[in-house]
Design a protein around this motif. Structure first.
Motif, PDB file in Angstrom:
ATOM      1  N   LEU A   7       0.834  -1.195   0.000  1.00  0.00           N
ATOM      2  CA  LEU A   7       0.000   0.000   0.000  1.00  0.00           C
ATOM      3  C   LEU A   7       0.877   1.257   0.000  1.00  0.00           C
ATOM      4  CD1 LEU A   7      -2.893   1.311   0.461  1.00  0.00           C
ATOM      5  CD2 LEU A   7      -2.270   1.385   2.855  1.00  0.00           C
ATOM      6  N   GLN A   8       1.893   1.248   0.889  1.00  0.00           N
ATOM      7  CA  GLN A   8       2.774   2.422   0.953  1.00  0.00           C
ATOM      8  C   GLN A   8       3.494   2.617  -0.380  1.00  0.00           C
ATOM      9  OE1 GLN A   8       5.106   1.330   4.407  1.00  0.00           O
ATOM     10  NE2 GLN A   8       4.090   2.840   5.642  1.00  0.00           N
ATOM     11  N   ILE A   9       3.904   1.515  -0.991  1.00  0.00           N
ATOM     12  CA  ILE A   9       4.620   1.621  -2.269  1.00  0.00           C
ATOM     13  C   ILE A   9       3.697   2.237  -3.320  1.00  0.00           C
ATOM     14  CG2 ILE A   9       5.652   0.272  -4.147  1.00  0.00           C
ATOM     15  CD1 ILE A   9       6.704  -1.662  -1.963  1.00  0.00           C
ATOM     16  N   ILE A  10       2.445   1.758  -3.370  1.00  0.00           N
ATOM     17  CA  ILE A  10       1.502   2.277  -4.381  1.00  0.00           C
ATOM     18  C   ILE A  10       1.261   3.772  -4.169  1.00  0.00           C
ATOM     19  CG2 ILE A  10      -0.905   2.184  -5.161  1.00  0.00           C
ATOM     20  CD1 ILE A  10      -0.742  -0.876  -4.488  1.00  0.00           C
ATOM     21  N   LEU A  11       1.028   4.165  -2.901  1.00  0.00           N
ATOM     22  CA  LEU A  11       0.763   5.589  -2.629  1.00  0.00           C
ATOM     23  C   LEU A  11       1.975   6.443  -2.988  1.00  0.00           C
ATOM     24  CD1 LEU A  11      -1.155   5.395   0.762  1.00  0.00           C
ATOM     25  CD2 LEU A  11      -2.044   6.234  -1.395  1.00  0.00           C
ATOM     26  N   ALA A  12       3.142   5.965  -2.587  1.00  0.00           N
ATOM     27  CA  ALA A  12       4.354   6.754  -2.846  1.00  0.00           C
ATOM     28  C   ALA A  12       4.551   6.941  -4.343  1.00  0.00           C
ATOM     29  CB  ALA A  12       5.566   6.053  -2.237  1.00  0.00           C
ATOM     30  N   VAL A  13       4.356   5.878  -5.099  1.00  0.00           N
ATOM     31  CA  VAL A  13       4.548   5.967  -6.546  1.00  0.00           C
ATOM     32  C   VAL A  13       3.536   6.935  -7.168  1.00  0.00           C
ATOM     33  CG1 VAL A  13       4.421   4.652  -8.696  1.00  0.00           C
ATOM     34  CG2 VAL A  13       5.621   3.711  -6.729  1.00  0.00           C
ATOM     35  N   THR A  14       2.304   6.873  -6.645  1.00  0.00           N
ATOM     36  CA  THR A  14       1.269   7.781  -7.173  1.00  0.00           C
ATOM     37  C   THR A  14       1.686   9.230  -6.947  1.00  0.00           C
ATOM     38  OG1 THR A  14      -0.281   6.131  -6.380  1.00  0.00           O
ATOM     39  CG2 THR A  14      -1.225   8.185  -7.174  1.00  0.00           C
ATOM     40  N   PHE A  15       2.114   9.556  -5.743  1.00  0.00           N
ATOM     41  CA  PHE A  15       2.522  10.940  -5.452  1.00  0.00           C
ATOM     42  C   PHE A  15       3.748  11.327  -6.274  1.00  0.00           C
ATOM     43  CE2 PHE A  15       0.021  10.435  -1.444  1.00  0.00           C
ATOM     44  CZ  PHE A  15      -0.793  11.548  -1.618  1.00  0.00           C
ATOM     45  N   LEU A  16       4.662  10.379  -6.472  1.00  0.00           N
ATOM     46  CA  LEU A  16       5.856  10.666  -7.273  1.00  0.00           C
ATOM     47  C   LEU A  16       5.449  10.991  -8.726  1.00  0.00           C
ATOM     48  CD1 LEU A  16       8.397   8.022  -5.955  1.00  0.00           C
ATOM     49  CD2 LEU A  16       8.772  10.474  -6.053  1.00  0.00           C
ATOM     50  N   TRP A  17       4.444  10.275  -9.206  1.00  0.00           N
ATOM     51  CA  TRP A  17       3.962  10.518 -10.570  1.00  0.00           C
ATOM     52  C   TRP A  17       3.491  11.962 -10.694  1.00  0.00           C
ATOM     53  CZ3 TRP A  17       3.684   7.460 -14.955  1.00  0.00           C
ATOM     54  CH2 TRP A  17       2.906   7.967 -16.002  1.00  0.00           C
ATOM     55  N   PHE A  18       2.768  12.449  -9.629  1.00  0.00           N
ATOM     56  CA  PHE A  18       2.310  13.840  -9.665  1.00  0.00           C
ATOM     57  C   PHE A  18       3.490  14.800  -9.686  1.00  0.00           C
ATOM     58  CE2 PHE A  18      -1.710  12.235  -7.445  1.00  0.00           C
ATOM     59  CZ  PHE A  18      -2.429  12.224  -8.633  1.00  0.00           C
ATOM     60  N   GLU A  19       4.574  14.427  -9.001  1.00  0.00           N
ATOM     61  CA  GLU A  19       5.732  15.330  -8.924  1.00  0.00           C
ATOM     62  C   GLU A  19       6.525  15.320 -10.225  1.00  0.00           C
ATOM     63  OE1 GLU A  19       6.539  17.500  -6.719  1.00  0.00           O
ATOM     64  OE2 GLU A  19       4.846  16.944  -5.467  1.00  0.00           O
ATOM     65  N   LEU A  20       6.898  14.119 -10.668  1.00  0.00           N
ATOM     66  CA  LEU A  20       7.900  14.014 -11.725  1.00  0.00           C
ATOM     67  C   LEU A  20       7.370  13.378 -13.001  1.00  0.00           C
ATOM     68  CD1 LEU A  20      10.773  12.681  -9.461  1.00  0.00           C
ATOM     69  CD2 LEU A  20      10.460  15.021 -10.198  1.00  0.00           C
ATOM     70  N   GLY A  21       6.075  13.039 -12.985  1.00  0.00           N
ATOM     71  CA  GLY A  21       5.516  12.445 -14.200  1.00  0.00           C
ATOM     72  C   GLY A  21       6.122  11.071 -14.488  1.00  0.00           C
ATOM     73  N   ALA A  22       6.230  10.779 -15.792  1.00  0.00           N
ATOM     74  CA  ALA A  22       6.608   9.423 -16.206  1.00  0.00           C
ATOM     75  C   ALA A  22       8.002   9.029 -15.728  1.00  0.00           C
ATOM     76  CB  ALA A  22       6.524   9.307 -17.709  1.00  0.00           C
ATOM     77  N   SER A  23       8.869  10.024 -15.483  1.00  0.00           N
ATOM     78  CA  SER A  23      10.249   9.642 -15.118  1.00  0.00           C
ATOM     79  C   SER A  23      10.314   8.938 -13.758  1.00  0.00           C
ATOM     80  CB  SER A  23      11.194  10.841 -15.137  1.00  0.00           C
ATOM     81  OG  SER A  23      10.516  11.999 -14.751  1.00  0.00           O
ATOM     82  N   SER A  24       9.241   9.089 -12.949  1.00  0.00           N
ATOM     83  CA  SER A  24       9.258   8.353 -11.667  1.00  0.00           C
ATOM     84  C   SER A  24       9.223   6.851 -11.906  1.00  0.00           C
ATOM     85  CB  SER A  24       8.075   8.771 -10.802  1.00  0.00           C
ATOM     86  OG  SER A  24       6.873   8.414 -11.442  1.00  0.00           O
ATOM     87  N   LEU A  25       8.759   6.446 -13.101  1.00  0.00           N
ATOM     88  CA  LEU A  25       8.704   5.016 -13.401  1.00  0.00           C
ATOM     89  C   LEU A  25      10.103   4.417 -13.489  1.00  0.00           C
ATOM     90  CD1 LEU A  25       5.806   4.801 -16.012  1.00  0.00           C
ATOM     91  CD2 LEU A  25       5.779   4.247 -13.592  1.00  0.00           C
ATOM     92  N   ALA A  26      11.085   5.245 -13.848  1.00  0.00           N
ATOM     93  CA  ALA A  26      12.458   4.737 -13.937  1.00  0.00           C
ATOM     94  C   ALA A  26      12.893   4.236 -12.563  1.00  0.00           C
ATOM     95  CB  ALA A  26      13.387   5.846 -14.410  1.00  0.00           C
ATOM     96  N   GLY A  27      12.577   5.063 -11.536  1.00  0.00           N
ATOM     97  CA  GLY A  27      12.926   4.659 -10.163  1.00  0.00           C
ATOM     98  C   GLY A  27      12.189   3.390  -9.771  1.00  0.00           C
ATOM     99  N   LEU A  28      10.917   3.362 -10.172  1.00  0.00           N
ATOM    100  CA  LEU A  28      10.094   2.205  -9.819  1.00  0.00           C
ATOM    101  C   LEU A  28      10.666   0.926 -10.439  1.00  0.00           C
ATOM    102  CD1 LEU A  28       7.575   1.512  -8.267  1.00  0.00           C
ATOM    103  CD2 LEU A  28       6.326   1.524 -10.412  1.00  0.00           C
ATOM    104  N   LEU A  29      11.116   1.069 -11.706  1.00  0.00           N
ATOM    105  CA  LEU A  29      11.676  -0.073 -12.419  1.00  0.00           C
ATOM    106  C   LEU A  29      12.861  -0.647 -11.649  1.00  0.00           C
ATOM    107  CD1 LEU A  29      11.415  -1.691 -15.068  1.00  0.00           C
ATOM    108  CD2 LEU A  29      13.225  -0.250 -15.993  1.00  0.00           C
ATOM    109  N   VAL A  30      13.733   0.262 -11.177  1.00  0.00           N
ATOM    110  CA  VAL A  30      14.904  -0.182 -10.411  1.00  0.00           C
ATOM    111  C   VAL A  30      14.448  -0.982  -9.190  1.00  0.00           C
ATOM    112  CG1 VAL A  30      16.885   0.591  -9.054  1.00  0.00           C
ATOM    113  CG2 VAL A  30      16.296   1.764 -11.165  1.00  0.00           C
ATOM    114  N   MET A  31      13.397  -0.450  -8.514  1.00  0.00           N
ATOM    115  CA  MET A  31      12.898  -1.135  -7.317  1.00  0.00           C
ATOM    116  C   MET A  31      12.372  -2.525  -7.653  1.00  0.00           C
ATOM    117  SD  MET A  31      10.954   1.768  -5.229  1.00  0.00           S
ATOM    118  CE  MET A  31      11.832   3.090  -4.464  1.00  0.00           C
ATOM    119  N   VAL A  32      11.611  -2.582  -8.749  1.00  0.00           N
ATOM    120  CA  VAL A  32      11.027  -3.869  -9.129  1.00  0.00           C
ATOM    121  C   VAL A  32      12.131  -4.878  -9.441  1.00  0.00           C
ATOM    122  CG1 VAL A  32       9.600  -5.046 -10.850  1.00  0.00           C
ATOM    123  CG2 VAL A  32       8.887  -2.848  -9.916  1.00  0.00           C
TER     124      VAL A  32
END
Length: 1561
Positions: free
Chosen positions: A463-488
């Motif tokens: 849940l925390q991961i999903i919320l954090a990613v959602t807020f990051l998307w609002f901040e940095l847009g699609a580039s937050s997915l790069a960070g997410l990819l590393v985590m995955v």
């Protein structure tokens, strides 16, 4: 909507301009509507639940002063509301009214309030109907909301009055402020506990039960415990009672009900699976009948081998099939309430944790946008504080719930395992040793405890991961997915690491079990190890296992370091990927402070679930291992309680019809086709050779065996006297009463009948003397008599006695037979089944059952069997001589009948000192195994003379209770852990490892700060290149340095972790080796006075702590400490004003921490100390299972187990609360740090750049957690380091003399075997009296010496002195001219041989039991087995010499164990042999075998025999008669028999031996 509200209020509802002024305010309409409705709505929602109690019939507590005050205040508020309504009515309809009417709100609000106040009055009344309630949480929250919402109106009215300099509506103005004051008073009153006199009593025992809502959320009720703990170290008596819901009994009851349902479901599933499998096999034509057919065939060698393989496979398969996956659902269903509550708290806390980054973002915007009004900044600072406080409260409640849940789960599992152990069948019991079952209770239950603490993270982390990613998307847009990819990408790596860890964990548990098994063995047989000088062999065995264990731990540590590396570099890599992609995607993307720091605080939130998930996975993995072990044990078969029916309609008291029994499913039957009927009130003897199934028959009657066919019925209750007495660690009286109530007359009669009176006179505390574990401070004979007394006192209907008379000498045996068992004894009207080797009792029994190889060969009376010339008459022929002696003895006995009464001289006639609590121990115990059977009776004057001489110190008056406690309470360090203990640990790690890893951690932190400062500088580029394109080279430098610093951190952490891991493993190795080698070198008295559970605890729990917990807490502590320092440094760097706050916060922090650590540490110690009895009691229960079951006392033992677990929980629960108490206080400090960092940023916003503000606040947001962890880790480390202290305590136990000295004896010594004592004196300890008073004698080479004397004359002490188990006080012993005190103990002990009285075997192979050092060839071993008459037996075993001996040799009969001990002695071939009453537990046949082997094989040796039956020493060269530590006669048996007033003569006469017999012999 707003139009309707405006009409309702008669004024504007909302206008943004209200908030855009430097002095903002809310419109009056909002204050009159929304702010009124919020608290009242809350009250009306909660009211039904509160008022429920008014409807129930219940006792009402009397009205207290507090209650009256509360009702008066609310009554005044009610009057205020009515007055307000009256004012409105007067103004609208009164004489002075004008045409404009007041809007509706002026009517509705007073009415709403008036109704609400009535509800409040009723709610307060309903409190009196709840006897246990002291306050109402909904009312408290209502008052808080009410006061907070009214503050807005409060300041509006005030500001208006001040600006207009007059009050427009005076009556309302006054009424508002009066009612506001009353509401404040109500708020204060609602926070005070209303405690009735009944509750007052409860409060002393448990303050939590009378704690208010406020006190519960802040854990204030715990203050008194913390304060007490700080003033003086807490003791068990200071602890409070448990809440009803936390008590073991309640938890176990709930758990068991649900467990039984779930287990039944699981068993049904398993049955279906099995059925499917069978159908499938039939389908494939693989009928399972094949192996069955093999069994029926005449087994030729070939088919035998095949069959063995098959049955082994079958066995394996059957062992691994058990119902699965039912334990976790059981736990879930039992504790669903707590799980749900904690889940809600966790959810709220998770959601709130995402509010802080948004506030931080607003804060950074505020420092950048200088046009915003200052109040915005202050609002954000206050909101930050508020959110943080709420977060703290929810988080602590969540933790509290989870930890209590963990505690309950552990309790439930411990209770279930204990209960299962009481009813487990032999098949299931065989699969796990006592050690392993204790491990289920300690280690595995603890694992479940740990995992339930974090169970909610399973859904909370995603849940925390999903919320954090959602807020990051609002901040940095699609580039937050790069960070997410590393985590995955990191997840599968962690998965792989977790699986590796799991396999290592399983391996580790195996080695731990194995090591603990050997440790248990050593402690049980320590005396033998010392006699045989076998310590090094066992030390090597343990060290071998330990090295394997450490190797596994090392691999485990390396794998953990890799995962640590991944986590340390995760945030850096993730933020690098995200920011890098963000900046690279488009030149217009410029990283500003707002984006960067919001993202970083979101990444920080992300970091926790990402770190925890893998950890959680690994904890889950470890728990799954425990889960399997527990499911397997708990779902094992129960003992068939109906194996023996209890039908009272039968004629016979015991009826056995055509039974065939085996010890377990897979073994061959030991009893075949037996049918017997035993009439009520009869005395039946069961006789037969060793291994003929006598004990098995008794076990079958107890229902302890596997029934193949047939049935057994017993009328009435059963009492059981086992062959080896089972004695509890309790007082002597408790051992005899065994849970029955004390009936003085009966008790005294039993004590006299069982010849215990003289022992009671001598024991320092009389029958209140505490008996050590396993009855260690009683001699064998005393133990057996206590065991018999227990049976006699129980007044059952049927008595099963497994050879109880073998452990006592013939005279005491006769006394017991006459007074208790025989036709004139106490039990003469009861049904008695007596297994015996004593031929002399057979003429007096009603019926004799003769067993041969598990079959009843004959049944009948003594005379009829003698006449029939069958197996029995052969059995008797062998002993005809002995029989005739006994017969003469009987006549002699009748002549001396008049002396009978005063003749039982006490068994422990050893001098009985009374100085210190251990005396009884030192005295009786030191020769625990040798006091058993000496001839006692002397002629009347002899015994009186003995008493007058005063060679016995009488136990003082019983009021003097000194010495009745045998086992000292476990020593418990108190106060602060000494710094030297940390130094010892660091020294064990090695200074090199310590310093380097510390240095590397510091460098890593510097890198982290550098990276953040670099980021803060990078964000200022946004201002620098505001309207220009962002230069690519600047961008690349920024990304490059940022990435490099991030990776460096990960690498440094990895390096430091590896260094620490290596260091801590070397520390584990050093500490364990020291502990082990010192324990093995401790003198015998240490083992006699220390319960084995306590020593085992050092090897199990404390070594586990040193291995696994200390390295973890040490590492975390270093990281936390450096983290806190770094945070404070960064905040001070950003806002220098902050330094002013640092000092006071640090002072408060220090005091909170000192208060907490003192209490918490002591609670942890109490926890360890109160845990030992749980395991000791459990071990005791497992070893006495058959006795407990026979008497049907399972329920009582269950109750006792619940009691001692409760005692332990009394220290566990406050410890959990102490952590919450601390956390809530520390988090408040942390929240203040955040508040001040924000506040100073607002104050000095003109001089600060936004990058630094973001940096300092995002650091401050982290400090709360870090501060909390630092204290937690400090205390964790202090608590765990106690293990090092405890281990060290046992490494400093005083050692016995050196094992090997410079003075080595020549090879082949002793060649002649000549022994001389020169004025030899000895005492157990310097402050005690002598036990041998100047013994002087010479024993020539190859002489055979018999040593006799009454119990306590010093016979065993003499042999202990030869082995230097006790050291000389004066004089010396020479063997072949060498003074033995100059030799090393091993040089001495390895050249002498003893056949001890208790045959002790170790678990391992037969070969290891005979020759642990592997010095001898197989041929030699086979030769001694042949001499010991064991060759046929060993050849018949499938694995011959490699046959595994069970714990304590339980899978061999007592006779076989005794013969193995003989084989040991034969193998050593030494010139001096000591026989310590070795024939005690053996039937006459085995006795004969042993005697003849000894005569033949040891003809060239010097043999000293401590006599048990005088017959055995009549062919000695000389007999030594000892009396109170002096030699009174020493001559050939003939000479002594002719000395008519000699000691020996009177003893021989008592035993019915005369000179003429001797010549006949």
């Amino acid at each position: 909507m707003s139009a309707a509200l405006e009409k309702y209020c008669g004024s504007l509802f909302w206008n943004d301009s209200y908030l855009q002024r430097p002095d903002p305010d809310l419109p009056a309409c909002v204050e009159w509507t929304v702010l009124v409705w919020i608290p009242l709505g809350f009250l009306w929602l909660c009211a039904p639940w509160e008022l429920l109690h008014l409807c129930k019939k219940s006792t009402i507590t009397p009205a207290s002063k507090l209650y009256i005050c509360k009702q008066i205040v609310v009554g005044l508020l009610f009057l205020g509301a009515i007055a307000e309504l009256a004012v409105t009515l007067a103004q609208d309809f009164g004489a002075s009214s004008n045409s404009t009417r007041h809007p509706a709100v002026f009517y509705t609000n007073p009415v709403l309030f008036a109704v609400s106040w009535i509800i409040v009055i009723l709610c307060q009344e309903s409190l009196r109907h709840r006897v246990t309630a002291v306050d109402s949480r909904s009312l408290f929250l209502f008052w808080v909301l009410e006061v907070v919402c009214e503050i807005f109106q409060f300041q509006s009215l005030l500001r208006e009055a001040l600006s207009q300099e007059e009050i427009a509506d005076l009556p309302r103005f006054c009424l508002f402020y009066i009612s506001f004051g009353l509401k404040l008073i109500s708020l204060v009153l609602s926070a005070i506990a209303d405690i009735s006199p009944e509750l007052q009593k409860r409060r002393k025992k448990n303050p939590e039960s009378t704690a208010t809502f406020l006190s519960r959320i802040t854990f204030n009720w715990f203050n008194s415990m913390v304060y007490n703990g700080y003033k003086k170290p807490l003791i068990q008596e200071d602890l409070w009672d448990l809440n009803e819901s936390d008590s073991t009994q309640q938890i176990s009851q709930q758990f068991e009900e649900i467990m039984n349902q779930e287990l039944k479901k699981a068993q049904r599933v398993l049955q279906k699976k099995k059925q499917k499998q069978i159908d499938k096999d039939h389908h494939n034509g693989l009928a399972n009948g094949i192996s069955q057919d093999f069994l029926v065939m005449e087994e030729t060698g070939e088919s035998k081998r095949k069959n063995k393989k098959e049955s082994k496979k079958d066995k394996k398969a059957s062992k691994s099939v058990y119902p699965r996956s039912w334990l976790v659902p059981t736990i879930g269903k039992t504790f669903k309430g707590v799980l749900l509550q904690s889940a809600i708290f966790k959810l709220l806390q998770d959601l709130l944790s995402f509010v802080s980054p948004q506030l931080l973002k607003a804060m950074v915007t505020f420092t950048q946008d200088k046009s915003m009004a200052a109040w915005n900044g202050y609002l954000y600072a206050i909101l930050l504080l508020l959110v943080a406080f709420l977060q703290s409260i929810f988080l602590q409640q969540y933790f509290q719930q989870c930890f209590v849940l963990g505690m309950k789960v552990r309790t439930a599992i411990m209770g279930a395992v204990y209960k299962k152990a009481l009813i487990v069948s032999n098949d299931s019991k065989k699969e796990s040793t006592a050690g392993e079952i204790v491990n289920l209770m300690s280690a595995d239950a603890q694992r479940f405890n740990d995992v339930t603490n974090f169970i909610h993270l399973l859904w909370s982390c995603p849940l925390q991961i999903i919320l954090a990613v959602t807020f990051l998307w609002f901040e940095l847009g699609a580039s937050s997915l790069a960070g997410l990819l590393v985590m995955v990408l990191m997840v599968p790596i962690n998965g792989w690491l977790a699986t590796k860890s799991k396999n290592l964990q399983v391996k580790n548990m195996k080695f731990k079990d194995k090591r603990m098994k050997i440790v248990n063995d050593i402690l049980n047989g320590i005396k033998i190890l010392k006699f045989y000088a076998w310590e090094p062999s066992f030390e090597d065995q343990i060290q071998g296992v330990r090295e394997k264990e450490l190797k596994v731990m090392k691999s485990f540590a390396y794998i953990s370091s890799v995962s640590t590396f991944i986590f340390a570099s995760a945030p850096a890599i993730v933020s690098l990927a995200t920011f890098g992609v963000f900046v690279a995607v488009s030149p217009s993307n410029i990283l500003d402070a707002e984006k960067a720091f919001t993202s970083i605080s979101l990444f920080n939130i992300l970091r926790f679930p990402l770190v925890m998930l893998p950890q959680l996975i690994s904890i889950m993995v470890q728990t799954s291992v425990s889960n399997k072990r527990l499911e397997k044990f708990l779902s094992g078969d129960d003992l068939d309680l109906n194996a023996v029916s209890r039908d009272n309609t039968y004629d016979a008291a015991v009826s056995i019809s055509d039974i065939t029994y085996a010890w377990d499913r897979d073994s061959n039957p030991v009893l075949k086709n037996i049918s017997l009927d035993i009439k009520e009130g009869k005395l039946v003897a069961v006789v037969g050779a060793v291994g003929s199934g006598k004990t098995s028959l008794i076990s079958a009657l107890l229902g302890e065996m596997h029934n193949i066919k047939g049935s057994i019925n017993i009328k009435g209750s059963v009492a059981y006297v086992p062959q080896q007495a089972w004695i509890q660690n309790a007082t002597l009286q408790d051992n005899i009463l065994f849970g029955s109530e004390l009936k003085e007359d009966r008790y005294q009669a039993v004590v006299d009948a069982c010849a215990l009176r003289p022992d009671l006179d001598l024991l320092a505390g009389g029958d209140q003397t505490e008996i050590g574990e396993k009855g260690i401070n009683l001699s064998g004979g005393q133990k057996q008599r206590v065991s018999l007394a227990r049976a006699a006192y129980s007044s059952s209907d049927v008595y099963l006695m497994d050879d109880p008379l073998s452990a006592v000498d013939s005279h005491v045996g006769k006394h017991l037979f006459d007074k208790v068992i025989g036709p004139k004894g106490m039990l003469k009207d009861k049904t008695r089944i007596l297994v015996t080797h004593g031929v002399s009792f057979l003429p007096y029994v009603d019926e004799i059952v003769v067993l041969v190889d598990g079959i009843v060969s004959e049944v009948g009376s003594y005379n009829s069997l003698r006449a029939s010339k069958g197996a029995f008459s052969e059995f008797l022929e062998t002993y005809a001589k002995e029989e005739s002696n006994k017969h003469d003895a009987n006549q002699a006995q009748e002549e001396s009948e008049e002396f009978e009464e005063c003749n039982t001289v006490p068994e422990s006639l050893e001098p009985q000192p009374d100085e210190s609590p251990e005396d009884v121990v030192s005295n009786t115990m030191k020769r625990q195994s040798s006091l058993r059977h000496s001839q006692r009776h002397t002629q009347n004057y002899g015994s009186i003379k003995l008493r007058k001489n005063g060679s016995i110190k009488r136990g003082k008056d019983s009021s003097d209770k000194k010495g009745q406690r045998l086992i000292e309470k476990e020593a418990m360090e108190t106060g602060k852990v000494k710094f030297s203990v940390y130094l010892q640990y660091l020294r064990a790690i090695g200074w090199g490892y310590t310093c380097w890893s510390l240095l590397i951690y510091i460098v890593q932190n510097v890198a982290a700060i550098g990276q953040n400062l670099w980021l803060s500088d990078w964000t200022n580029d946004a201002v620098k290149y505001e309207n220009t394109t962002y230069p690519a080279n600047v961008r690349d430098t920024r990304i490059g340095v940022f990435g490099a610093l991030g990776l460096a951190q990960g690498f440094l952490v990895f390096l430091a972790t590896i260094l620490l891991a290596n260091g801590s493993i070397s520390a584990s190795r050093i500490l364990h080796t020291r502990l082990l080698s010192n324990i093995l070198r401790a003198p015998m008295v240490f083992f006699d006075t220390t319960p084995s559970g306590r020593i085992v605890n050092r090897f199990a729990k404390d070594i586990f702590t040193v291995d696994e917990l200390i390295p973890m807490s040490f590492k975390s502590w270093i990281l936390c400490l450096i983290g806190v320092v770094a945070t404070v440094f960064v905040i001070c760097l950003a806002t220098p004003l902050f330094t002013a706050v640092v000092v006071p916060i640090a002072v408060i922090y220090y005091f909170v921490q000192r208060f907490y650590v003192a209490t918490s540490r002591q609670l942890r110690r109490l926890d360890s100390v109160s845990r030992s009895p749980i395991y000791s009691h459990f071990g005791e229960t497992v070893s006495g299972l058959s006795v407990i079951r026979a008497y049907r006392h399972q329920e009582r033992f269950l109750k006792h187990n619940q009691l001692i677990i409760d005692e332990n929980l009394k220290s566990v629960y406050p410890w959990i609360v102490s952590n919450r108490w601390l956390a809530i206080r520390l988090e408040s400090l942390g929240n203040l740090v955040v508040f001040f960092a924000a506040l100073f940023a607002v104050i000095s916003r003109d001089t600060l750049d936004s990058g630094l503000v973001g940096l300092s606040i995002s650091y401050a947001l982290n400090v709360t957690q870090t501060l909390n962890w630092l204290v937690r880790m400090t205390s964790e480390l202090e608590t765990n380091i106690v293990a090092v202290e405890r281990v060290n305590e046992y490494t400093e136990v005083e050692n016995e003399a050196r094992w090997i000295t410079e003075h080595r004896p020549p090879d082949g010594w002793p060649t002649a075997g000549k022994i001389s004592f020169e004025n030899y004196k000895v005492r157990y300890r310097p402050e005690l009296d002598l036990i041998l008073h100047g013994i002087t004698c010479d024993i020539e080479s190859t002489e055979k010496i018999g040593i006799v004397g009454r119990t306590g004359a010093g016979k065993s002490s003499l042999t202990n002195c030869l082995f230097r188990i006790i050291e000389a006080a004066n004089g010396r012993i020479l063997i072949d001219g060498i003074d033995i005190s100059t030799l090393g103990l091993h040089d001495l002990r390895s050249r002498l041989t003893i056949i001890p009285q208790d045959p002790v075997l170790f678990s391992g192979t037969l070969r290891m039991n005979l020759d642990p050092f592997e010095k001898f060839r197989d041929e030699e071993i086979w030769r001694v087995l042949e001499l010991a008459h064991l060759k046929d037996f060993v050849t018949s075993l499938p694995s011959r010499l490699e046959h595994e001996v069970a714990e304590g040799g339980e899978n061999l009969s007592l006779g076989q164990r005794q013969l193995l001990c003989l084989a040991r002695a034969l193998l050593r071939k030494s010139r001096i042999l000591i026989l310590d009453e070795a024939t005690a537990a053996v039937d006459l046949e085995t006795d004969d075998l042993i005697q003849s082997t000894i005569r033949k094989e040891f003809a060239h040796c010097t043999v000293l025999t401590i006599a048990h039956r005088l017959n055995t020493i009549l062919d000695s060269s000389r007999v030594m008669v000892l009396d109170s530590g002096k030699i009174v006669e020493f001559d050939s048996p003939n000479a002594l028999l002719n000395k008519e007033n000699g000691h020996f003569y009177s003893m021989a006469k008592d035993a019915g031996i005369y000179a003429k017999d001797n010549t006949a012999l």
